[in-house]
Design an enzyme around this catalytic site. Structure first.
Site, PDB file in Angstrom:
ATOM      1  N   CYS A 102       7.066  -0.980  -5.090  1.00 40.38           N
ATOM      2  CA  CYS A 102       6.699  -2.270  -5.398  1.00 40.38           C
ATOM      3  C   CYS A 102       6.207  -2.196  -7.061  1.00 40.38           C
ATOM      4  CB  CYS A 102       5.262  -2.650  -4.663  1.00 40.38           C
ATOM      5  SG  CYS A 102       4.222  -1.471  -4.859  1.00 40.38           S
ATOM      6  N   ASN A 111       8.857   1.620   2.668  1.00 41.29           N
ATOM      7  CA  ASN A 111       8.850   2.563   1.438  1.00 41.29           C
ATOM      8  C   ASN A 111       7.880   3.552   1.416  1.00 41.29           C
ATOM      9  OD1 ASN A 111       6.930   0.476   0.782  1.00 41.29           O
ATOM     10  ND2 ASN A 111       7.563   0.616  -1.452  1.00 41.29           N
ATOM     11  N   GLU A 147      13.151  -9.798  -7.750  1.00 41.52           N
ATOM     12  CA  GLU A 147      12.904  -8.035  -7.410  1.00 41.52           C
ATOM     13  C   GLU A 147      14.265  -7.711  -6.767  1.00 41.52           C
ATOM     14  OE1 GLU A 147      10.258  -7.220  -3.938  1.00 41.52           O
ATOM     15  OE2 GLU A 147       9.320  -5.519  -5.137  1.00 41.52           O
ATOM     16  N   LYS A 181       0.636  -2.155  12.242  1.00 40.12           N
ATOM     17  CA  LYS A 181       2.133  -2.362  12.489  1.00 40.12           C
ATOM     18  C   LYS A 181       2.834  -1.675  11.612  1.00 40.12           C
ATOM     19  CE  LYS A 181       5.163  -5.349  12.083  1.00 40.12           C
ATOM     20  NZ  LYS A 181       6.404  -4.267  11.962  1.00 40.12           N
ATOM     21  N   GLY A 203       4.266  -6.000   1.843  1.00 39.92           N
ATOM     22  CA  GLY A 203       5.557  -6.371   2.123  1.00 39.92           C
ATOM     23  C   GLY A 203       6.137  -7.439   1.039  1.00 39.92           C
ATOM     24  N   GLY A 204       7.267  -8.060   1.533  1.00 35.26           N
ATOM     25  CA  GLY A 204       7.627  -8.999   0.691  1.00 35.26           C
ATOM     26  C   GLY A 204       7.273 -10.232   0.818  1.00 35.26           C
ATOM     27  N   GLU A 256      -0.205  -7.671  -0.656  1.00 35.46           N
ATOM     28  CA  GLU A 256       0.121  -6.823  -1.711  1.00 35.46           C
ATOM     29  C   GLU A 256       1.611  -6.856  -1.704  1.00 35.46           C
ATOM     30  OE1 GLU A 256      -1.360  -4.849  -3.863  1.00 35.46           O
ATOM     31  OE2 GLU A 256      -3.266  -4.780  -2.950  1.00 35.46           O
TER      32      GLU A 256
HETATM   33  P1  NAD Z   1       8.894  -7.044   4.731  1.00 28.81           P
HETATM   34  O1  NAD Z   1       8.046  -7.971   4.160  1.00 28.81           O
HETATM   35  O2  NAD Z   1      10.241  -7.103   5.173  1.00 28.81           O
HETATM   36  O3  NAD Z   1       8.244  -6.083   5.825  1.00 28.81           O
HETATM   37  C1  NAD Z   1       6.820  -5.748   5.575  1.00 28.81           C
HETATM   38  C2  NAD Z   1       6.131  -5.624   6.835  1.00 28.81           C
HETATM   39  O4  NAD Z   1       5.898  -6.863   7.118  1.00 28.81           O
HETATM   40  C3  NAD Z   1       6.909  -4.944   8.074  1.00 28.81           C
HETATM   41  O5  NAD Z   1       5.832  -4.397   8.820  1.00 28.81           O
HETATM   42  C4  NAD Z   1       7.566  -6.237   8.735  1.00 28.81           C
HETATM   43  O6  NAD Z   1       7.976  -5.728   9.993  1.00 28.81           O
HETATM   44  C5  NAD Z   1       6.233  -7.098   8.633  1.00 28.81           C
HETATM   45  N1  NAD Z   1       6.630  -8.539   8.761  1.00 28.81           N
HETATM   46  C6  NAD Z   1       7.571  -9.027   8.238  1.00 28.81           C
HETATM   47  N2  NAD Z   1       7.884 -10.404   8.283  1.00 28.81           N
HETATM   48  C7  NAD Z   1       6.472 -10.626   9.232  1.00 28.81           C
HETATM   49  C8  NAD Z   1       6.005 -11.670   9.782  1.00 28.81           C
HETATM   50  N3  NAD Z   1       6.420 -12.863   9.945  1.00 28.81           N
HETATM   51  N4  NAD Z   1       4.709 -11.622  10.338  1.00 28.81           N
HETATM   52  C9  NAD Z   1       3.957 -10.417  10.329  1.00 28.81           C
HETATM   53  N5  NAD Z   1       4.646  -9.401   9.961  1.00 28.81           N
HETATM   54  C10 NAD Z   1       5.879  -9.533   9.205  1.00 28.81           C
HETATM   55  O7  NAD Z   1       8.929  -5.832   3.509  1.00 28.81           O
HETATM   56  P2  NAD Z   1       9.684  -4.575   3.490  1.00 28.81           P
HETATM   57  O8  NAD Z   1      11.145  -4.861   3.051  1.00 28.81           O
HETATM   58  O9  NAD Z   1       9.220  -3.687   4.556  1.00 28.81           O
HETATM   59  O10 NAD Z   1       8.977  -4.174   2.094  1.00 28.81           O
HETATM   60  C11 NAD Z   1       9.633  -4.239   0.806  1.00 28.81           C
HETATM   61  C12 NAD Z   1       8.545  -5.492   0.264  1.00 28.81           C
HETATM   62  O11 NAD Z   1       7.275  -4.900   0.154  1.00 28.81           O
HETATM   63  C13 NAD Z   1       9.063  -5.396  -1.209  1.00 28.81           C
HETATM   64  O12 NAD Z   1       9.052  -6.805  -1.642  1.00 28.81           O
HETATM   65  C14 NAD Z   1       7.953  -4.771  -1.990  1.00 28.81           C
HETATM   66  O13 NAD Z   1       7.856  -5.045  -3.371  1.00 28.81           O
HETATM   67  C15 NAD Z   1       6.792  -4.858  -1.132  1.00 28.81           C
HETATM   68  N6  NAD Z   1       5.703  -3.812  -1.371  1.00 28.81           N
HETATM   69  C16 NAD Z   1       4.725  -3.957  -2.035  1.00 28.81           C
HETATM   70  C17 NAD Z   1       3.673  -3.025  -2.281  1.00 28.81           C
HETATM   71  C18 NAD Z   1       2.265  -3.145  -3.110  1.00 28.81           C
HETATM   72  O14 NAD Z   1       1.391  -2.581  -2.842  1.00 28.81           O
HETATM   73  N7  NAD Z   1       2.442  -4.506  -3.689  1.00 28.81           N
HETATM   74  C19 NAD Z   1       4.025  -1.714  -1.898  1.00 28.81           C
HETATM   75  C20 NAD Z   1       5.209  -1.587  -1.328  1.00 28.81           C
HETATM   76  C21 NAD Z   1       6.163  -2.560  -1.113  1.00 28.81           C
END
Ligand code: NAD
Length: 493
Positions: A286, A154, A385, A177, A230-231, A252
């Site tokens: 987020c 995002n 969410e 990554k 991420g999520g 985060e």
């Molecule tokens: P995601 O968790 O699907 O992916 C995030 C990153 O993690 C990607 O680079 C992905 O390839 C990697 N990833 C996924 N599974 C992994 C694993 N098993 N091992 C290592 N890496 C892995 O999230 P998304 O869909 O890209 O982003 C959306 C989520 O991120 C939402 O839940 C959002 O709230 C959160 N987010 C949080 C913040 C914050 O600062 N708190 C900021 C932005 C987004």
């Protein structure tokens, strides 16, 4: 149109995956592939981590004076500033975020590099006021080693800056990554890293998916620190992976942040804050203020004003500076929004506005800004969410009910409080369980303000003066200042 062919950046070199595998990135505005990236597997990740490890051991980086590290970071900030238009256009192409948003966000990125550049040579240790005669002790903040930074789609540049700048300021080396959905700006950033003069291997990028590339990186034995954004699903996998290398970890994660509007609020201001909170970035944020808690006495007035402004939101091509809302970043995200709105309606939510795809182009992933009125905080739409442009609105009678509703969530990332009552500002700011509280504003960010969550929104903080210390380990040095030889430990005196 030919796909743009990107490579990874490992040890200062541009490389493909050893297997030759690649994947495409789609432009959310038209659902067409526009770029392709190497799909890194274990061997590629190993090469990147090994390069970062070697760079960490290399005197060219290890012995570089902290002031010189700061200068490199400052230079990188200058280069980002000079290339912000190009980077903003790339990010908009890649994740569909409005050009006005990417320009604003990337235009502000240099400030993060300048802020942590200034901190590089201010990581001071302490001398300890010891309770022992003839002993002197002091502490040092030392870098950890290889940092794995995992970035979502995002806000790739922003979420990289808040990790990369403090990690490098503290003297670590980094493997980034980016998300499989938005890797372009992070790869492009490596041209600027090289131009700034960072030694080879200090910053590396591997591209690929979470389940293989991300997993190989986060469980690698030479990784000492993981910064994950991420999520929840990815976070749980990363926590498990870190059990293998015992790397330090910051998470985060997501949120279901309340925006709380009291009867004494400036309603026009609150409407603007609410719109910024949930419809900026098409809700893919987020800190999205996705739960609107509105006091009974102003509920109708507030909702009418909100509906009027939401009805005039210009949905359009993210490259058009007049657009106010762009597409969802991925098709699966669009499908998720549709599913969650359908479930909310099935659970009894009332559709106030939106609730369907917007036909801007025949194949882009656009969704109307959506408002759902609900009567219970237990509805799934109030608890889960969405990560899309969906605001759910509920009434409350008094401050204690507002507080109970605000805290009735597994998440605790951010909250907005709209009131003119100073006492209430402090009572609510103390009692709401969230890592960021915005009062009569929403979404303010700065390198000086820490970001991070309570509860299931994660742990650790990014930005702020302490973030750089989270990329260090403390060493205590003991020195015997007497000229007497150390006595035999087995002879008791
Ligand atoms: P995601 O968790 O699907 O992916 C995030 C990153 O993690 C990607 O680079 C992905 O390839 C990697 N990833 C996924 N599974 C992994 C694993 N098993 N091992 C290592 N890496 C892995 O999230 P998304 O869909 O890209 O982003 C959306 C989520 O991120 C939402 O839940 C959002 O709230 C959160 N987010 C949080 C913040 C914050 O600062 N708190 C900021 C932005 C987004």
């Amino acid at each position: 149109m030919a796909l743009r062919h990107y490579q990874m950046f490992i040890n200062g070199q541009w490389v493909d995956a050893l297997s030759g595998d690649r994947f495409d990135s789609l432009n959310p505005a038209n659902a067409k592939p526009w770029a392709s990236f190497p799909h890194a597997q274990d061997a590629d990740v190993n090469a990147a981590v090994q390069a970062a490890h070697n760079a960490f051991e290399n005197p060219a980086w290890r012995n570089l004076h902290a002031t010189a590290r700061g200068k490199l970071l400052r230079k990188l900030g200058d280069l980002i500033a000079a290339n912000k238009e190009q980077l903003a256009q790339l990010e908009t192409n890649d994740n569909g975020k409005l050009i006005r948003e990417t320009m604003g966000q990337i235009g502000y990125m240099p400030e993060f590099f300048y802020y942590y550049a200034g901190q590089a040579d201010k990581l001071e240790g302490q001398t300890l006021p010891l309770d022992k005669a003839d002993m002197f002790a002091y502490t040092r903040h030392e870098p950890l080693g290889v940092v794995a930074a995992i970035i979502p789609w995002n806000s790739p540049m922003y979420l990289t800056a808040v990790k990369l700048a403090p990690a490098l300021a503290a003297g670590n080396t980094v493997v980034l990554k980016p998300s499989e959905h938005a890797s372009a700006t992070i790869v492009e950033l490596m041209h600027l890293v090289k131009q700034a003069g960072f030694p080879e291997g200090v910053v590396n990028v591997v591209t690929g998916f979470g389940a293989d590339t991300g997993a190989a990186l986060t469980k690698h034995p030479l990784v000492r620190r993981i910064a994950f954004t991420g999520g929840a699903q990815g976070a749980r996998a990363v926590v498990k992976n870190s059990a293998e290398n015992l790397a330090q970890l910051s998470l985060e994660l997501g949120g279901k942040s309340p925006n709380i509007i009291f009867e004494d609020a400036d309603i026009g201001s609150a409407v603007n804050g609410v719109i910024a909170g949930i419809f900026a970035a098409s809700g893919q944020s987020c800190v999205a203020g996705s739960r609107l808690l509105v006091q009974d006495g102003v509920y109708d007035e507030f909702l009418a004003a909100l509906k009027t402004r939401v009805a005039s939101i210009i949905i359009g091509d993210p490259m058009d500076p007049n657009s106010e809302m762009g597409p969802m970043a991925t098709q699966s995200q669009l499908a998720l929004v549709e599913r969650m709105v359908a479930s909310a309606l099935a659970e009894g939510a009332e559709l106030v506005h939106g609730g369907e795809r917007a036909c801007i182009t025949s194949d882009g992933w656009y969704y109307h800004p959506t408002i759902l009125a609900v009567e219970s905080n237990q509805c799934s739409i109030m608890q889960e969410e969405v990560f899309g442009p969906v605001a759910s609105i509920i009434r409350f009678q008094d401050e204690s009910e507002a507080l109970a509703l605000a805290n009735d969530s597994e998440f605790g990332l951010a909250a907005g409080i709209w009131t003119r009552d100073n006492g209430r500002v402090h009572r609510m700011s103390k009692a709401v369980q969230a890592g960021i509280i915005w009062v009569n504003t929403y979404r303010a960010v700065s390198p000086m303000g820490a970001i991070g969550g309570f509860k299931a929104s994660g742990y650790g903080r990014e930005s702020g003066i302490d973030a750089v210390k989270d990329y260090t380990q403390l060493k205590t040095v003991w020195i015997n200042t007497s000229n007497e030889p150390m006595s035999d430990p087995f002879i008791m005196r």
